[in-house]
Motif scaffolding. Structure first.
Motif, mmCIF file in Angstrom:
data_model
loop_
_atom_site.group_PDB
_atom_site.id
_atom_site.type_symbol
_atom_site.label_atom_id
_atom_site.label_comp_id
_atom_site.label_asym_id
_atom_site.label_seq_id
_atom_site.Cartn_x
_atom_site.Cartn_y
_atom_site.Cartn_z
ATOM 1 N N LEU A 4 39.642 48.588 32.323
ATOM 2 C CA LEU A 4 39.457 47.922 33.622
ATOM 3 C C LEU A 4 37.958 47.889 33.919
ATOM 4 O O LEU A 4 37.320 48.940 34.049
ATOM 5 C CB LEU A 4 40.210 48.692 34.708
ATOM 6 N N LEU A 5 37.406 46.676 33.994
ATOM 7 C CA LEU A 5 35.967 46.497 34.230
ATOM 8 C C LEU A 5 35.773 45.991 35.659
ATOM 9 O O LEU A 5 36.135 44.852 35.978
ATOM 10 C CB LEU A 5 35.402 45.510 33.211
ATOM 11 N N VAL A 26 40.397 43.684 28.003
ATOM 12 C CA VAL A 26 39.628 43.939 29.224
ATOM 13 C C VAL A 26 40.253 43.221 30.417
ATOM 14 O O VAL A 26 40.477 42.009 30.390
ATOM 15 C CB VAL A 26 38.150 43.482 29.063
ATOM 16 N N MET A 27 40.558 43.983 31.461
ATOM 17 C CA MET A 27 40.990 43.418 32.745
ATOM 18 C C MET A 27 39.759 43.466 33.645
ATOM 19 O O MET A 27 39.101 44.514 33.738
ATOM 20 C CB MET A 27 42.065 44.293 33.391
ATOM 21 N N THR A 28 39.472 42.381 34.337
ATOM 22 C CA THR A 28 38.303 42.383 35.207
ATOM 23 C C THR A 28 38.728 42.479 36.679
ATOM 24 O O THR A 28 39.772 41.966 37.074
ATOM 25 C CB THR A 28 37.456 41.116 35.007
ATOM 26 N N ALA A 29 37.876 43.135 37.468
ATOM 27 C CA ALA A 29 38.127 43.247 38.911
ATOM 28 C C ALA A 29 36.824 42.996 39.650
ATOM 29 O O ALA A 29 35.756 43.412 39.197
ATOM 30 C CB ALA A 29 38.671 44.634 39.253
ATOM 31 N N GLY A 30 36.920 42.288 40.754
ATOM 32 C CA GLY A 30 35.715 42.006 41.534
ATOM 33 C C GLY A 30 36.089 41.588 42.935
ATOM 34 O O GLY A 30 37.261 41.362 43.238
ATOM 35 N N ARG A 31 35.076 41.479 43.787
ATOM 36 C CA ARG A 31 35.336 41.150 45.176
ATOM 37 C C ARG A 31 35.847 39.715 45.324
ATOM 38 O O ARG A 31 36.752 39.440 46.093
ATOM 39 C CB ARG A 31 34.056 41.320 45.994
ATOM 40 N N SER A 32 35.273 38.790 44.527
ATOM 41 C CA SER A 32 35.658 37.387 44.715
ATOM 42 C C SER A 32 36.106 36.714 43.417
ATOM 43 O O SER A 32 36.577 35.589 43.426
ATOM 44 C CB SER A 32 34.492 36.607 45.332
ATOM 45 N N ARG A 37 41.474 41.316 42.484
ATOM 46 C CA ARG A 37 40.448 41.377 43.537
ATOM 47 C C ARG A 37 40.390 42.790 44.099
ATOM 48 O O ARG A 37 41.441 43.409 44.310
ATOM 49 C CB ARG A 37 40.769 40.394 44.681
ATOM 50 N N VAL A 38 39.179 43.257 44.342
ATOM 51 C CA VAL A 38 39.047 44.597 44.925
ATOM 52 C C VAL A 38 37.805 44.664 45.806
ATOM 53 O O VAL A 38 36.764 44.088 45.489
ATOM 54 C CB VAL A 38 38.982 45.682 43.814
ATOM 55 N N ASP A 39 37.965 45.351 46.926
ATOM 56 C CA ASP A 39 36.838 45.688 47.780
ATOM 57 C C ASP A 39 36.670 47.196 47.647
ATOM 58 O O ASP A 39 37.472 47.960 48.200
ATOM 59 C CB ASP A 39 37.157 45.293 49.229
ATOM 60 N N ILE A 40 35.650 47.626 46.901
ATOM 61 C CA ILE A 40 35.544 49.068 46.601
ATOM 62 C C ILE A 40 35.159 49.910 47.813
ATOM 63 O O ILE A 40 35.195 51.134 47.744
ATOM 64 C CB ILE A 40 34.578 49.368 45.419
ATOM 65 N N THR A 41 34.828 49.260 48.944
ATOM 66 C CA THR A 41 34.560 50.041 50.153
ATOM 67 C C THR A 41 35.860 50.409 50.877
ATOM 68 O O THR A 41 35.825 51.116 51.876
ATOM 69 C CB THR A 41 33.637 49.288 51.135
ATOM 70 N N SER A 42 36.996 49.947 50.348
ATOM 71 C CA SER A 42 38.291 50.247 50.967
ATOM 72 C C SER A 42 39.171 51.033 49.999
ATOM 73 O O SER A 42 39.459 50.574 48.885
ATOM 74 C CB SER A 42 38.982 48.924 51.344
ATOM 75 N N THR A 43 39.610 52.219 50.422
ATOM 76 C CA THR A 43 40.476 53.017 49.545
ATOM 77 C C THR A 43 41.815 52.309 49.328
ATOM 78 O O THR A 43 42.378 52.383 48.232
ATOM 79 C CB THR A 43 40.718 54.437 50.117
ATOM 80 N N ASP A 44 42.313 51.601 50.351
ATOM 81 C CA ASP A 44 43.569 50.859 50.192
ATOM 82 C C ASP A 44 43.424 49.785 49.123
ATOM 83 O O ASP A 44 44.331 49.550 48.318
ATOM 84 C CB ASP A 44 43.979 50.186 51.509
ATOM 85 N N SER A 45 42.270 49.116 49.126
ATOM 86 C CA SER A 45 42.051 48.050 48.159
ATOM 87 C C SER A 45 41.938 48.616 46.735
ATOM 88 O O SER A 45 42.456 48.031 45.776
ATOM 89 C CB SER A 45 40.792 47.263 48.540
ATOM 90 N N ILE A 46 41.274 49.762 46.598
ATOM 91 C CA ILE A 46 41.164 50.397 45.271
ATOM 92 C C ILE A 46 42.552 50.782 44.762
ATOM 93 O O ILE A 46 42.906 50.536 43.607
ATOM 94 C CB ILE A 46 40.229 51.632 45.328
ATOM 95 N N THR A 47 43.364 51.375 45.644
ATOM 96 C CA THR A 47 44.719 51.767 45.240
ATOM 97 C C THR A 47 45.552 50.537 44.866
ATOM 98 O O THR A 47 46.284 50.551 43.857
ATOM 99 C CB THR A 47 45.398 52.577 46.364
ATOM 100 N N ALA A 48 45.419 49.466 45.645
ATOM 101 C CA ALA A 48 46.159 48.233 45.331
ATOM 102 C C ALA A 48 45.730 47.679 43.971
ATOM 103 O O ALA A 48 46.563 47.189 43.192
ATOM 104 C CB ALA A 48 45.933 47.198 46.431
#
Lengths: 199, 199
Positions: A4-5, A26-32, A37-48
């Motif tokens: 997971l990148l 490779v699975m990619t994750a990013g804000r947009s 999609r992930v917002d790393i400033t949110s623990t809920d988003s990281i868990t999702a």
């Protein structure tokens, strides 16, 4: 390996993607952008994000913003930018990711040269990098299931030097391709608790 | 010198108080005791403290809590304890204190041995100490009016060894009186951007 990148479209993330994607799933994750999609400033988003990706063999985190500018302009609010993303964001990627990591998997986080070789304007970035660096060293002693954890500390990137060279007089830029190698070393190597400096 | 000592009743703070109070005018600040009350997790409370104390020649910060225990039990919420107090609390004491600091004044913050010589259970404390350490080094380059900034990194305290020695096998305890000397060095010396290790 299933990797997971997080932050795959940034300068470093895209160099890492080019290097490791022919060798791994490779699975990619990013804000947009990205597979997730992930917002790393949110623990809920990281868990999702982890719920959606499932078990992985490795996580590489390259994102993280910070305020760069004179200390006199560094308010507690501006300092929160680095605390929320580069610092807490990356550490929460580890704390929340352990249950999704397979045995002997690895986390690789990102810091930077300002923690070792500080410059004017870089106190907030240095703070976040120093936090992640010390966390990695201590957490490596206590990881379950043989999980490893390292971080890569890149110098001034060749690709970013137009934007940042005024802050970094005399710093020799390093190309993203060289920095990417350090992530590969962390991913496929056997070390843990390490700082891979690419200066 | 007029010195604001934050966390004056803790193990370190009280040793610092005994050493410096015969030599300087010391104002004490703490959560529940002291000349001024302050909650360092609140920027409003830090600003109110400075408003009440006025201009100072030096600030010494010794407080800061953190979760100590297995990484598997370190949730993002528990990690916030160290982020809010030891990390952000101490850094905000600097960011909000600059306008109240006289020319050539000094800030002295507190970190700890876990950032250099990590132990199981100490990842959250190490994170906060690494952040403060890197911040001090970078911020020292950028301080206005000749203001200095250093931090003291104490080893396992003699006075706390009954509580913590299980986490620190083989660590030689250091007495609070030795640790206090490092704060005096920062206060009356001329160096900036330094880590005073007392291990």
């Amino acid at each position: 390996m299933k990797v997971l990148l997080i932050g795959a479209t940034g300068t470093i993330g895209s160099a890492v993607y080019r290097l490791i994607s022919p060798r791994h799933e490779v699975m990619t994750a990013g804000r947009s952008e990205g597979d997730v999609r992930v917002d790393i400033t949110s623990t809920d988003s990281i868990t999702a994000m982890y719920e959606s990706v499932g078990k992985v063999d490795a996580v590489i985190s390259t994102p993280g913003a910070s305020f760069f500018g004179p200390l006199a302009e560094l308010t507690p609010e501006r300092n929160e930018i680095a605390i929320e993303s580069k610092l807490k964001g990356q550490i929460n990627i580890v704390l929340l990711g352990i249950p999704y990591m397979r045995e002997r998997g690895s986390f690789t986080l990102t810091t930077g040269i300002t923690m070792d070789d500080p410059v004017k304007g870089g106190a907030s970035a240095a703070m976040a990098c120093g936090a992640v660096s010390a966390f990695v060293k201590a957490a490596s002693l206590d990881m379950p299931d043989g999980i490893r954890i390292n971080h890569v500390s890149p110098g001034l990137l060749e690709e970013s030097k137009d934007k940042y060279s005024a802050f970094f007089p005399g710093f020799e830029p390093v190309p993203g391709t060289r920095v990417a190698q350090a992530y590969l070393k962390s991913l496929e190597g056997a070390q843990t608790g390490q700082t891979y400096r690419v200066y």
